[in-house]
Design a protein around this motif. Sequence first.
Motif: not given
Length: 441
Positions: A347-368
């Motif tokens: 969980t710890y590793v998955a969370y850190k990976q998700a946080m890293k990707l979120a910071k890189q793609t923070g402006s992308k919108a959810p699918p409609k």
Amino acid sequence: MTDLFGDLPTISQSPEAQACDRPLADRMRPTRLSEVIGQDHLLAAEAPLGAMLAANSLSSLVFWGPPGVGKTTIAWLLADASDRAFVQISAIFSGVSELRKVFEAAKTRQRIGQGTLLFVDEIHRFNKAQQDGFLPHMEDGTIVLVGATTENPSFELNSALLSRAQVLVLRRLETPALEELMTRAEQLLGLILPLANDARAALLNMADGDGRALLNLIEQAATMKTDAPLDAKELSVRLQRRAAQYDKSGDGHYNLISALHKSVRGSDPDAALYWLARMLTAGEDPRFLARRITRMAVEDIGLADPQANRLCLDAWATYERLGSPEGELALAQAVLYLALAPKSNATYVAYKQAMKLAKQTGSKAPPKHILNAPTDLMKEQGYGSGYAYDHDADDGFSGQHYFPDDMERVSFYAPPERGYEREMSKRLSYFEKLRDKRQQD
């Protein structure tokens, strides 16, 4: 001004009487570097200080180590060995005006060909601006700075000072070094301490690696009147054990919590219990420990044992209800449970990976298709269009794409085959196969 005591006769003392008035630790201070105990890794011929003196090239230094291991003494002996004036100040009592006077005096000595070794005790207590004040005088050779600290220089000293000084670690005195120090003290005092073998070992243990503390204890033990040698139990009644070195905002605090955390992670319940006890006996706040123990549950056990987090929260609540010392037993139970629980940081590793990707793609919108459409305008814009309600599927799974439209699906969570995460792994595999099937359909 007239001396109020000028009419009183002067009482002279012999050198022997004057020596007896000095504390044993001062009388035992080495007069040569070869007499220093327990720091051979620095003072041997091929060691850093030995090599510097042999090459007649003494540079600025920072001595990092616990109390009572010889930092002041070594600095004084280095000044003597290198034919420099020894000047000692304490960062606790010295300010800018005192430093200016020290630097001016050092410049005066420099003009007549004498160097200055400036020893600064507790150097970590100087702020950044004060530490920067040493730099020009170090660079032009006005002083050789020797700072002493019990705190980690990496955190307490600024990088500019550290780049101009070599950090040397002084070690706590181990039992052989303390035994040698005790022997030397008995020779100086001209007596054998009235202690049985177990009491001698207990006295060394009371010192806890601190040579100065040992000499103070020896000084007290030497005055004890007894018909027979004292055993360890009798000694403990007459002498108080030295308080453990521990600063709740310093290195001891962080070192011990690191030892506790890693012992839990390493599944060693006995070591974990030991470090917990060390922190509690040193006066650590049990609430801090409760918080860190709970963190261990979510970081190092995770979903391998979902009950671990709940048990830690219960232990925390139990402590709040009972207080000390009874509530501390609940913390001990939590530590033992975590140490023996299956370990997973998935969980710890998955969370850190998700946080890293979120910071890189923070402006992308959810699918409609997964957005709500509470207004007609939003419906016209395609919000919610094509959304498949998972409960309408026979197996309760639609297999739709939930990441942004222009992003491929990413796998963060990779549960190991340990504890309850075996079941999580099976579920993950089930949904992955079902998702592939839905997408093919």
